[in-house]
Design a protein around this motif. Sequence first.
Motif, PDB file in Angstrom:
ATOM      1  N   ARG A   1      -9.009  38.498  39.785  1.00 62.59           N
ATOM      2  CA  ARG A   1      -8.746  39.929  39.898  1.00 62.59           C
ATOM      3  C   ARG A   1     -10.023  40.716  39.623  1.00 62.59           C
TER       4      ARG A   1
ATOM      5  N   GLN B   1       0.987  30.902  28.882  1.00 66.18           N
ATOM      6  CA  GLN B   1      -0.070  30.840  29.917  1.00 66.18           C
ATOM      7  C   GLN B   1      -0.570  29.418  30.164  1.00 66.18           C
TER       8      GLN B   1
ATOM      9  N   GLN C   1       2.820  46.534  27.216  1.00 62.65           N
ATOM     10  CA  GLN C   1       2.131  45.317  27.636  1.00 62.65           C
ATOM     11  C   GLN C   1       1.961  44.353  26.470  1.00 62.65           C
TER      12      GLN C   1
ATOM     13  N   CYS D   1      -6.949  38.940  33.447  1.00 65.24           N
ATOM     14  CA  CYS D   1      -5.972  40.021  33.617  1.00 65.24           C
ATOM     15  C   CYS D   1      -6.594  41.385  33.903  1.00 65.24           C
TER      16      CYS D   1
ATOM     17  N   VAL E   1      -4.920  44.258  33.774  1.00 67.72           N
ATOM     18  CA  VAL E   1      -4.190  45.375  33.143  1.00 67.72           C
ATOM     19  C   VAL E   1      -5.083  46.304  32.306  1.00 67.72           C
TER      20      VAL E   1
ATOM     21  N   ARG F   1       0.244  30.906  40.345  1.00 65.97           N
ATOM     22  CA  ARG F   1      -1.073  30.349  40.660  1.00 65.97           C
ATOM     23  C   ARG F   1      -2.127  31.353  40.227  1.00 65.97           C
ATOM     24  N   TYR F   2      -3.151  30.918  39.580  1.00 64.03           N
ATOM     25  CA  TYR F   2      -4.224  31.841  39.208  1.00 64.03           C
ATOM     26  C   TYR F   2      -4.840  32.474  40.458  1.00 64.03           C
ATOM     27  N   SER F   3      -5.062  33.801  40.404  1.00 65.59           N
ATOM     28  CA  SER F   3      -5.863  34.447  41.455  1.00 65.59           C
ATOM     29  C   SER F   3      -6.869  35.381  40.777  1.00 65.59           C
TER      30      SER F   3
ATOM     31  N   HIS G   1       2.952  39.233  22.311  1.00 69.16           N
ATOM     32  CA  HIS G   1       1.756  38.385  22.409  1.00 69.16           C
ATOM     33  C   HIS G   1       1.757  37.412  21.233  1.00 69.16           C
TER      34      HIS G   1
ATOM     35  N   THR H   1       6.434  43.206  26.362  1.00 69.65           N
ATOM     36  CA  THR H   1       6.127  41.812  26.196  1.00 69.65           C
ATOM     37  C   THR H   1       5.472  41.566  24.845  1.00 69.65           C
TER      38      THR H   1
ATOM     39  N   ARG I   1      -7.194  34.120  24.991  1.00 70.50           N
ATOM     40  CA  ARG I   1      -5.850  34.473  24.542  1.00 70.50           C
ATOM     41  C   ARG I   1      -5.764  34.646  23.026  1.00 70.50           C
TER      42      ARG I   1
ATOM     43  N   PRO J   1       4.709  34.919  26.352  1.00 71.90           N
ATOM     44  CA  PRO J   1       3.863  34.241  27.334  1.00 71.90           C
ATOM     45  C   PRO J   1       2.899  33.226  26.700  1.00 71.90           C
TER      46      PRO J   1
ATOM     47  N   ARG K   1      -1.485  40.307  40.427  1.00 68.11           N
ATOM     48  CA  ARG K   1      -1.897  39.123  41.190  1.00 68.11           C
ATOM     49  C   ARG K   1      -2.292  39.541  42.590  1.00 68.11           C
TER      50      ARG K   1
HETATM   51  N1  SAM Z   1       1.181  41.648  28.765  1.00 66.62           N
HETATM   52  C1  SAM Z   1       1.912  40.559  29.210  1.00 66.62           C
HETATM   53  C2  SAM Z   1       1.325  39.262  28.650  1.00 66.62           C
HETATM   54  O1  SAM Z   1       0.476  39.275  27.796  1.00 66.62           O
HETATM   55  O2  SAM Z   1       1.738  38.239  29.069  1.00 66.62           O
HETATM   56  C3  SAM Z   1       2.108  40.554  30.705  1.00 66.62           C
HETATM   57  C4  SAM Z   1       0.917  40.581  31.554  1.00 66.62           C
HETATM   58  S1  SAM Z   1       1.047  40.384  33.280  1.00 66.62           S
HETATM   59  C5  SAM Z   1       1.687  41.896  33.801  1.00 66.62           C
HETATM   60  C6  SAM Z   1       2.362  39.259  33.571  1.00 66.62           C
HETATM   61  C7  SAM Z   1       1.918  37.865  33.846  1.00 66.62           C
HETATM   62  O3  SAM Z   1       1.178  37.772  35.044  1.00 66.62           O
HETATM   63  C8  SAM Z   1       0.994  37.270  32.802  1.00 66.62           C
HETATM   64  O4  SAM Z   1       1.655  36.856  31.657  1.00 66.62           O
HETATM   65  C9  SAM Z   1       0.354  36.142  33.556  1.00 66.62           C
HETATM   66  O5  SAM Z   1       1.103  34.954  33.449  1.00 66.62           O
HETATM   67  C10 SAM Z   1       0.380  36.612  35.011  1.00 66.62           C
HETATM   68  N2  SAM Z   1      -0.977  36.942  35.480  1.00 66.62           N
HETATM   69  C11 SAM Z   1      -1.769  37.930  35.049  1.00 66.62           C
HETATM   70  N3  SAM Z   1      -2.961  37.919  35.705  1.00 66.62           N
HETATM   71  C12 SAM Z   1      -2.915  36.865  36.564  1.00 66.62           C
HETATM   72  C13 SAM Z   1      -3.828  36.313  37.496  1.00 66.62           C
HETATM   73  N4  SAM Z   1      -5.045  36.818  37.657  1.00 66.62           N
HETATM   74  N5  SAM Z   1      -3.427  35.240  38.220  1.00 66.62           N
HETATM   75  C14 SAM Z   1      -2.192  34.719  38.052  1.00 66.62           C
HETATM   76  N6  SAM Z   1      -1.291  35.192  37.180  1.00 66.62           N
HETATM   77  C15 SAM Z   1      -1.642  36.248  36.433  1.00 66.62           C
END
Ligand code: SAM
Length: 447
Positions: A345, A271, A208, A171, A173, A341-343, A244, A242, A283, A269, A60
């Motif tokens: 990336r 979401q 992940q 995301c 990641v 809060r969504y941000s 899915h 985690t 998703r 998660p 984030r």
């Molecule tokens: N792999 C895991 C999954 O699928 O949920 C974890 C991913 S991330 C490291 C952990 C959490 O950060 C996510 O489940 C999501 O809710 C949140 N997240 C990821 N990207 C985000 C973003 N751009 N803005 C806000 N929250 C975010």
Amino acid sequence: MTNQKTAALAGRTYFIRTFGCQMNESDSEHMAGALVQAGARPADSPESCDILLVNTCAVREKSEEKLYSYLGRLAALKKKKPGLVIGVAGCVAELRRAELFGRKPGPDFLVGPDRYEDLARIVAQTSRVRSLETGRDSLWHEFGPETVVRENPVSGYVTIMEGCDNFCAYCVVPFSRGREKYRPPPNIVREVEDLARRGYLEVQLLGQNVNSYRDPKTGTSFAALLRTVGAVDGPSWLRFITSHPKNFSDDIIDAMAASPKVCRELHLPLQSGSSAVLERMNRGYSRDHYIGLVRRLRRALPGLSLSTDIIVGFPGETEEDHRATLDVLREIRFANIFSFRYSPRPQTAAARLADDVPAEVKARRLVEVQALQKSIQLEFHRSFIGRTLTVLVLGSSKKDARLLAGRSEGRQVVNFVPAVATLGRFAQVRITSAGPYSLRGEEVRPA
Ligand code: SAM
Ligand code: SF4
């Protein structure tokens, strides 16, 4: 990994500051191991170390902002201690190479997640040149159990996979940690056996997206791995994170139900509770699929404690979408949630969409999600009053030093009056009161 059995860092001390998730905590334990193998020793604080490593999180915007403010403080420290070597590791090092290396004063070295095995060499050469070691590859980089300096003496992380292929629209990641790669099962089992020998009571398998684990050589699935690891004599509790929702097969549910060691607890998660938003997030499941999966899980695993992640304010999220999320929270009644809060990336698909939910709307929606969850959690926690729970004792209570603190099988935080229990043991605790975020109780003296 190539064992750094050299004395390249003999006489030097290190300190690691970790931002982010369990994966990062586990990576920091590996990096500490690589430094110790090369002769370095841990220091208690940034002020007292020679090598300062910052392990970063890019998930984030806020996590990145925290890093930059921390680096600002380190720059002041470096003025007082010019010999201090500062390195940045992890996802931000991978994603923001140019910006970080261009900073003045910037870090002395950058090391990305696929380069940790070379850490000792990188640090040793950094006194002569600034190093930048990032970039991804498709090979599994093994850190044997002998190269891990563990923070926790009772609960051990065991990484089973790296990276992610899912490309959820929000995301970072898949870009910071690369594509999925899987650790060979014998290496996983060896690490679990090592933890068993050291008396660890809990093992947490990390990745992940652990459900998509598949060993390329033998085809071993996550369900099969869970059965194998569950059969290792030793640790009493087994968790994984985690999961899915789109990859959660019935075979995994069966493997969980078949093993008494697998904790009746799952982080799954969600979401968003709106299928339209889930689709735009890429998703791969709908609200109904998620609810159906939870029903199957709860049927097979009575008493299952479920937690989740929620993002509010994803591009295009309407009030109706937001209400759909609140409805799912009411329907499922999670034991715990992590809400964000969504941000936007860098490099992600959603970064190309307009970030069109105003900041104050995101803030209000987050408050609503958290307030609803708080009331659900309070009611859920009150249902434990009068019951006796098995608690893994992890330390003193933060609230009251006379109390011990630990976690129940369902991951509830329990503060309790000890009778005989000490750190690193299981205790039987009768719950006497409950708040929204923790339980309180008294240890039941063994007969
Ligand atoms: N792999 C895991 C999954 O699928 O949920 C974890 C991913 S991330 C490291 C952990 C959490 O950060 C996510 O489940 C999501 O809710 C949140 N997240 C990821 N990207 C985000 C973003 N751009 N803005 C806000 N929250 C975010
Ligand atoms: Fe990110 Fe989605 Fe992969 Fe989780 S599954 S790490 S949210 S891309």
